[in-house]
Enzyme design. Sequence first.
Site, PDB file in Angstrom:
ATOM      1  N   HIS A 100       0.656  -1.371  -0.067  1.00 40.82           N
ATOM      2  CA  HIS A 100      -0.072   0.571  -0.089  1.00 40.82           C
ATOM      3  C   HIS A 100       0.582   0.531   0.140  1.00 40.82           C
ATOM      4  O   HIS A 100       0.642   2.097  -0.021  1.00 40.82           O
ATOM      5  CB  HIS A 100      -1.134  -0.321   1.618  1.00 40.82           C
TER       6      HIS A 100
ATOM      7  N   HIS B 135       3.541   5.679  -1.721  1.00 36.17           N
ATOM      8  CA  HIS B 135       3.625   7.663  -1.583  1.00 36.17           C
ATOM      9  C   HIS B 135       5.988   7.413  -1.920  1.00 36.17           C
ATOM     10  O   HIS B 135       6.561   7.093  -1.176  1.00 36.17           O
ATOM     11  CB  HIS B 135       4.015   7.710  -0.208  1.00 36.17           C
TER      12      HIS B 135
ATOM     13  N   LYS C 246      -5.083  10.216  -8.076  1.00 37.17           N
ATOM     14  CA  LYS C 246      -4.758   9.885  -6.908  1.00 37.17           C
ATOM     15  C   LYS C 246      -4.476  11.700  -6.930  1.00 37.17           C
ATOM     16  O   LYS C 246      -3.678  12.650  -7.706  1.00 37.17           O
ATOM     17  CB  LYS C 246      -3.146   9.596  -7.055  1.00 37.17           C
TER      18      LYS C 246
END
Length: 378
Positions: free
Chosen positions: A254, A269, A312
Amino acid sequence: MKTWILLITAGIACSLASGTAEDKEETETAHASSAGLYTDPDSCRGRCHEPYNKQDECHCNTKCEKHRNCCEDYHMHCSKDGRQKDPMAGPADSMEGFSSSHDSITNEELLSISEQLFKVDHNKAQKSDITINLQHLASSAETRDKEDHSPEPLYTYVNEKLFSKPTYASFIKLLDNYQRMTGRGEAFSAEQLKEQENFLQEVMKTELMKKLYNFLHQKKRYSTQKEFVSDLKEMWFGLYSRGKDEGDSSGFEHVFSGEVKKGKVSGFHSWIRFYLLEKQGLVDYHSYNYDGPWASYPDVLGMQFSWDGYFKEVGSAFIGCSPEFEFGLYTLCFIARPGKMCRLSLGGHQLGIKTYTWTKSTYGNDRKYIATAYVTSP
């Protein structure tokens, strides 16, 4: 780098969560961070006892447990009658049984250890190693419009010699081991499991991760380095289910590799992952809404982008740090301040890291997996 930029208006409610800000953009665009990065995805913060809305990604009403559609942090924020809990209540540390004196990890200690880790990130990019082209500075409204406001890629140049360093090389090998769509169970080969072991071995050779272990050992979180590494493997690589299939997600997937859930990018990220996919033409940089105050690397960037057509709204990332740096900081904050703002200091500038625990399954002695971790302003 540019000076600290805060673009989200002060009147918008402050809430921070897993970095998938776009997950509730249709119905909860008012839940945005006053700190300037992004809205609260998959979270019950400020939402307890709200009416059911089928468009919501997850739910926070009293019936969500019955229907198995609660947000991951439902129990942290909401009481059994659906009322909001005191966000400051509860223990500051992730493990039970520690006193509030010498065993606890204080705010001052977090500021100190993060500066120490910052100073020993020997594998970080130097200023000449990366050139980025920020282009369009997005307004709060533009972060949601899905328009590509920047015709050029974000990365103009990256010195790929960085990627030959052992921690980078072992990190990159992990990135293609996952199916990005949630709901599809992961099945690792023996080689892929070995790659997880290799990454942990390489990061633990660094001064940064040794310093982190020594700090946590002094705070009585781990008795041996072997115990620490074993826990890292479980909390980061242990599988759980975000969708219908068992074992379709993990903290590492994730946070660093990224996922797609209900047609939107979730997590993602990692600056390294972004660069590699942008180079392949699979990531399209749209704009940025935040650029941190650091004049060298690592820096922090909040940006909008699409990944192979999936959007995003705002994704935050360290730029130019080593894999062990962000892996270490996220681990520190997950252990010290799970589900809370973890305030750190890097080069004299403060920032925050937010982590969430996965509440629907555990490992070992009721220990929690990492649901998400991401950087934000303090």
